[in-house]
Scaffold this active site. Structure first.
Site, mmCIF file in Angstrom:
data_model
loop_
_atom_site.group_PDB
_atom_site.id
_atom_site.type_symbol
_atom_site.label_atom_id
_atom_site.label_comp_id
_atom_site.label_asym_id
_atom_site.label_seq_id
_atom_site.Cartn_x
_atom_site.Cartn_y
_atom_site.Cartn_z
ATOM 1 N N ASP A 342 0.849 -1.172 0.000
ATOM 2 C CA ASP A 342 0.000 0.000 0.000
ATOM 3 C C ASP A 342 0.894 1.234 0.000
ATOM 4 O OD1 ASP A 342 -2.332 1.547 0.229
ATOM 5 O OD2 ASP A 342 -2.139 1.613 2.403
ATOM 6 N N ASP A 660 -2.285 -0.929 5.847
ATOM 7 C CA ASP A 660 -2.654 -0.476 7.183
ATOM 8 C C ASP A 660 -4.142 -0.212 7.348
ATOM 9 O OD1 ASP A 660 -2.879 1.724 5.592
ATOM 10 O OD2 ASP A 660 -1.629 3.045 6.812
ATOM 11 N N ASP A 664 -7.338 -2.944 3.289
ATOM 12 C CA ASP A 664 -6.218 -3.838 2.993
ATOM 13 C C ASP A 664 -6.390 -5.219 3.623
ATOM 14 O OD1 ASP A 664 -4.712 -1.843 1.601
ATOM 15 O OD2 ASP A 664 -4.157 -0.975 3.524
#
Length: 919
Positions: A342, A660, A664
């Site tokens: 990410d 995070d 996700d």
């Protein structure tokens, strides 16, 4: 819309959330039979609560504790161990049988705990929707628990609120929402009530707010259109429940290895029994010998070695700020071929930071990152000299002072120190402007105390700016208007610009736009600041008062900065042959800017970026190729993240996923290794992950990969060391059966060799330090077997040396007049001596033993001392002689044993010298 009408006619069930952004407000009101002035009545609330249930995520159906516990036995390696326990029990060696069963129990409990922790990932999501909600019911404002919300409720929102359900907005004023946990969007999103087209991604639905997100500014009212499992958060919950945890490369390889070993041991034992019976030997004695063969061939110490080696890897990774939640993933990191990361909070700080300032007369650089006060403002292109800071109006550039003041005082954010971490309360963009004002020496609190805010025009998507009116505490004086907002809109309101001396001058719009272009080209987000003085008799603050009368003070350019070590870590991963890909819900431009900063983009195919909408248009059979050739993916939904990871895994990649946010969490479970951020990560992400980084730094992943490779190296070293003993013991028994001779070693002696050497010698390999160049070699291919052909040949070579040496010394001792017990004792000590010498060779599979360094691993020295003490005890202690049917041997026998062990070590060294590849 048709889906919504069908849902309405079928029992008035709430329309799918994917439809409501396409409907005008009045249609949503009709569909949900509510009232945007009074809300629902008590009767409506009661009926809907009975119909729809509580606003909570559904609990997944799981098997009971005993079923979960029994699942841990469904492993070929466990079958081998249970067979070993049964065999030793049949032989009457109940102590050894109990030890093996204890090993099985420990490994079973570890697996049970791991699975229980993984299931907690779903439970963590429930905490995200438990909050208080302010609603309008029957015309009365009420505060209720969020689980009591029903479709059609009218919810009131203000800054600081957590959104309790999915809402279609009906009224708002300057509403901005932080959706980063759900969508990956790094900036707070401005909301409005405009009807949007079908197919608009969740991250772009400005007329909706979603459960679990956070209101950072403004106020709003919205109709509840989805609760519980029907929300976008509920969809992520469903995805997590559907994702099957992927077996790690180590567990897959050990499973294949154990299955093969089981078949080989049973086949060899059956062959030995059949051969003995054919030769006319007693079936009972032959069966006992065949059982002894099976006991010798089973590597009882392997599960303990795997657990200890992984546990040591866990401890080492914890020292490097990576907390491991599932033991096998320690090794999996070493097998990783692709890291999908990410952007927000992983490659970046997840803290908006002003990096550049522009005024009509100068440009400035800003050092420091995040919300902490450390940093300086200096002339562009020059380092910040010690002590450099912007003073109030005495500075040579008054426009800079007024720009910083406008950004800091026309602001609703706060910066607080939480432990040792500076955090923002409110809009991240406003927080960044508040921080840079402090770096410039502006005391915003002091200004506000002397010039209280008397009026505000809040930021809205239509207005595109925020304005505040400040007047001195003493009455009878004029006021000052401070403004910040979108460049184009603020420029429309400005008739002048501030010169260095603080006097208004004609505005040079083209020059301003060129400066904006230069800043945005580097991926920065640019806001303009302005001000004006009002006479004391001016009326209240209004938009028409500002038209054409503002004075431009400057530009502030900001971004969520990349982490300091991110670029170096990406380079290290590339050097190690590990691909790195960015998967984010943020905009393409922002994603590409960060990708350039950390070195993700290349000149080839990887230089492009794919958005979620483009991914949906790619046929499934073409997706693996497209994903392989692309390094940056933007505007990606949770479902699309799963597709991307699945496409890579279909190519045989071992995928590590970092993230995070709540969005996700499904991908973290799908990946071979899920890595969550410890500081900024949501609880759902942490619980879904296998590893949690306590420092939120991408660089820690590189360190974890290094440790993972070392873990696999040490496991391989143990297997290469232990298997020759098991194979040699089995072959010694087989030869005895085939020739009809006496057994050179007994089953109880075999168990002594296996258990003591595994603990005192083999387990010490788990402490081996990393070998040089461990991160310069490519990752192991996922389909590569646990043992390569070169290592298999070496195992066979040492096994043959053991068999030949054992029979030679056994027959030699008998021929020299030794008793059967003495000859067997010599054979037992020969096995241990060869293992001991071979241990030093296995400390490196490629380098010669003398180059490794004896004291590089002091545990090896300790293990050798303990093993030698054990061998002296079993040889010369009367108690041990009685238990294991051994007898003392003379010094000449010891010299022969050491000679054979040294010869075997030299043969292995020659093999290693000429066969250094293929590992």
């Amino acid at each position: 819309m048709e889906r919504a009408r069908q849902a309405n006619s079928a029992g008035r069930k709430a329309a799918p959330v994917s439809d409501h952004h396409t409907l005008p407000v009045h249609e949503v009101v009709l569909l949900l039979e509510t009232d945007i002035t009074k809300g629902l009545g008590p009767g409506q609330v009661s009926r809907r609560r009975s119909q729809f249930g509580a606003n909570m995520l559904p609990r997944s159906k799981r098997g009971g504790m005993w079923r979960k516990l029994l699942r841990q036995f469904n492993n070929p390696l466990v079958y081998v161990l249970l067979a070993a326990a049964a065999v030793t029990g049949v032989l009457g060696e109940y102590l050894d049988s109990g030890v093996i069963l204890a090993v099985v129990l420990v490994n079973t409990l570890i697996g049970f705990v791991q699975e229980t922790r993984a299931e907690a990932a779903l439970d963590a999501l429930h905490s995200l929707v438990r909050t208080a909600a302010v609603v309008l019911r029957d015309g009365q404002r009420q505060e209720i628990p969020s689980e009591d919300l029903v479709p059609g409720d009218l919810v009131l929102l203000e800054a600081g609120d957590k959104v309790p359900a999915d809402l279609r907005l009906v009224r708002l004023s300057g509403l901005r929402v932080d959706e980063s946990a759900l969508t990956g969007e790094s900036e707070a999103v401005s909301k409005d009530e405009v009807v949007l087209p079908v197919g608009t991604p969740v991250a772009d639905r400005r007329n909706m707010v979603y459960s679990g997100t956070l209101v950072t500014a403004g106020t709003g009212e919205g109709i509840v259109v989805a609760i519980g499992g029907e929300t976008e958060l509920g969809e992520i919950h469903r995805l997590m429940g559907a994702v099957q945890t992927v077996a790690t490369p180590l567990t897959r390889k050990l499973a294949r290895f154990s299955s093969t070993l089981t078949v080989a041991i049973l086949a060899l034992a059956a062959l030995a029994f059949a051969a003995g019976v054919v030769r006319g030997q007693q079936p009972a004695e032959t069966f006992t010998a065949a059982v002894a063969l099976a006991v010798g061939a089973i590597p009882e110490g392997l599960p303990a070695a795997v657990t200890v080696t992984l546990a040591i890897g866990v401890r080492r990774m914890a020292r490097r700020r990576a907390v491991v939640r599932r033991l096998p993933v320690v090794e999996t990191l070493g097998s990783t071929t692709v890291i999908c990361s990410d952007k927000t909070g992983t490659f970046t700080e997840n803290q908006m930071t002003v990096r550049a300032l522009w005024t009509p007369s100068a440009s400035y650089d800003v050092s420091g990152s995040g919300y902490g006060p450390a940093g300086r403002i200096s002339a562009a292109g020059k380092g910040a000299p010690e002590g450099a800071a912007v003073e109030p109006e005495s500075t040579q550039d008054a426009a800079l002072y007024w720009s910083l003041l406008a950004g800091g005082a026309c602001n609703d954010a706060k910066i607080v120190l939480d432990g040792q971490l500076w955090q923002a309360q409110g809009d991240p963009t406003e927080a960044a402007m508040l921080v840079v004002a402090g770096k410039g020496g502006i005391d915003v609190a002091e200004f506000l105390a002397a010039n209280p805010r008397r009026g505000t025009l809040p930021f809205t998507s239509e207005r595109q700016y925020m304005a505040t009116l400040h007047s001195p505490a003493l009455p009878g004086q004029g006021g000052t208007v401070l403004v910040k907002g979108a460049v184009e809109r603020v420029l429309e309101l400005c008739g002048t610009q501030l010169d260095p001396s603080g006097r208004p001058a004609p505005i040079r719009r083209q020059e301003v736009l060129e400066a904006v272009h230069g800043l945005t080209r580097t991926g920065l987000r640019v806001l303009a600041t302005a001000m004006m003085h009002l006479p004391k008799d001016a009326g209240p603050l209004a938009e028409e008062v500002l038209e054409g009368r503002l004075t431009l003070t400057g530009l502030q350019a900001m971004l969520d900065p990349p982490r300091n070590a991110a670029a170096a870590s990406v380079r290290a991963c590339h050097d190690a042959g590990v691909g790195v890909k960015m998967i984010t819900g943020d905009h393409v431009g922002t994603a590409l800017s960060i990708a350039d900063a950390v070195g993700l983009r290349t000149s080839g195919e990887g230089s492009r970026a794919l958005t979620g909408s483009l991914l949906d248009a790619i046929p499934e059979h073409q997706l693996p190729d497209a994903v392989e050739q692309t390094n940056v993916f933007a505007r990606v939904s949770p479902e699309q993240k799963l597709r991307l990871i699945g496409a890579l895994q279909s190519r045989g990649h071992v995928v590590a996923m970092t993230g995070d946010g709540v969005n996700d969490a499904p991908a973290l479970r799908q990946a071979d290794v899920g890595v969550s951020m410890g500081r900024s990560g949501t609880e759902a992400a942490k619980e879904a992950a296998d590893i949690v980084l306590t420092d939120d730094d991408f660089a820690t992943i590189e360190a974890a990969v290094e440790e993972g490779r070392n873990v696999f190296d040490n496991l391989t070293k143990f297997i290469v060391w232990t298997l020759p003993t098991n194979m040699g013991e089995g072959l010694v028994i087989l030869v005895a059966i085939l020739i009809g001779g006496t057994l050179p070693i007994l089953p109880t002696q075999i168990l002594w060799i296996n258990m003591t050497t595994a603990v005192a010698l083999g387990l010490m390999l788990a402490f081996e330090p990393k070998e040089p160049g461990i991160m310069s070699r490519p990752p192991r291919k996922p389909d590569r077997p646990l043992l390569t052909w070169v290592l298999t040949v070496r195992i066979i070579l040492v096994s043959v040396l053991l068999v030949a040496g054992t029979w030679w010394i056994f027959e030699l001792e008998l021929a020299g007049g030794a008793s059967l017990a003495e000859a067997r004792t010599a054979a037992v000590n020969l096995f241990v001596a060869v293992e001991l010498f071979y241990l030093f060779s296995c400390r490196s599979l490629t380098r010669p033993a003398w180059r490794v360094g004896v004291f590089a691993n002091p545990w090896i020295v300790l293990g050798v001392v303990l093993q030698m003490a054990g061998q002296l005890a079993i040889t010369y202690s009367p108690l041990m002689n009685g238990l294991f049917h051994t007898a003392p041997i003379n010094p000449e026998t010891w010299l022969r044993i050491l000679g054979i062990a040294l010869l075997a070590s030299l043969v292995v060294a020659v093999d290693k010298r000429f066969r250094r590849t293929g590992f």
